[in-house]
Design an enzyme around this catalytic site. Sequence first.
Site, PDB file in Angstrom:
ATOM      1  N   SER A 222       0.800  -1.224   0.000  1.00  0.00           N
ATOM      2  CA  SER A 222       0.000   0.000   0.000  1.00  0.00           C
ATOM      3  C   SER A 222       0.836   1.278   0.000  1.00  0.00           C
ATOM      4  O   SER A 222       0.364   2.325  -0.461  1.00  0.00           O
ATOM      5  CB  SER A 222      -0.947   0.011   1.207  1.00  0.00           C
TER       6      SER A 222
ATOM      7  N   HIS B 196      -1.414   6.200   5.932  1.00  0.00           N
ATOM      8  CA  HIS B 196      -0.832   5.986   4.604  1.00  0.00           C
ATOM      9  C   HIS B 196      -0.420   7.326   3.985  1.00  0.00           C
ATOM     10  O   HIS B 196      -0.818   8.381   4.447  1.00  0.00           O
ATOM     11  CB  HIS B 196      -1.815   5.238   3.701  1.00  0.00           C
TER      12      HIS B 196
END
Length: 286
Positions: free
Chosen positions: A41, A267
Amino acid sequence: MRRLIVVGLLLGLLAACGDDDTTDKEDLAAPATKYVALGDSYSAAPGVLSPTGPEACSRSDRNYPSLVAEELRPDTFVDVTCSGADTADMGRPQFVDVPPQLDAVTADTDIVTLGIGGNDFSLFAKLVGQCAFVRGQDPTGAPCRAAMNTTGKDKLLTIIAATRRRVADVVRRVRQHAPDATVLLVGYPQILPAEGTCPGRLPLADGDVAYARRINKALTDMLEDVARGTRATYVDLWRATAGHDVCADEPWINGRYEKPGSAAAFHPFAAEQEAAAERVLDALED
């Protein structure tokens, strides 16, 4: 416009011929004909607009591989990065409609970027999940560090040591698929601050922030060591993201709450992906 020397595909030396006159021209390097991006990711950039590829992978079309490809303009660009991937998913289907990532790497591949390792043995899940869960036991202490060291041997550092062999094996398998490819192993950014905390964004006990940063740094150090040992090119995002951790005034990593269109929880934002792309391009020039 950036002049990239990405592979040793020499077209030849151009010379203009006259009576006794010759004008030397620059060596010209061909653009990469095929670029393949592998990773998890932190390479897929979930939440950064706009999504592309299989829905399960939460991959952005503005992730650093896409930005690199825009600059390189290869004949073929294949991005198989996928959120949640670990090293095992390089050689097995991650989801029903998501084949092994290594399937994308073929003999004609010129460049491979690989960002992997944080999900093996659920390292990141333990760090942001279990560590956040135990915060209430001792908000000003380091309950997660204590929980991970009940036997006298830190569990997360042990995971990183075990992951080293797995990442090295992936690099070797990439070389088997594409013997002539330039392989770049991309590290992780600074997620945790060097000092201080920000409970609103980072739900860790005060003492566990430093512990989590230690794990973050140990992971990046391991990847750099793997790159050295496998003769891959290491792309250092640790230095590139200094001062832009979760708690920074200008964070490049999102905090605990998802921000649709900007980043998934914990993230990278688009700014971090842009910085990562620049570092990859710099590495290809060296």
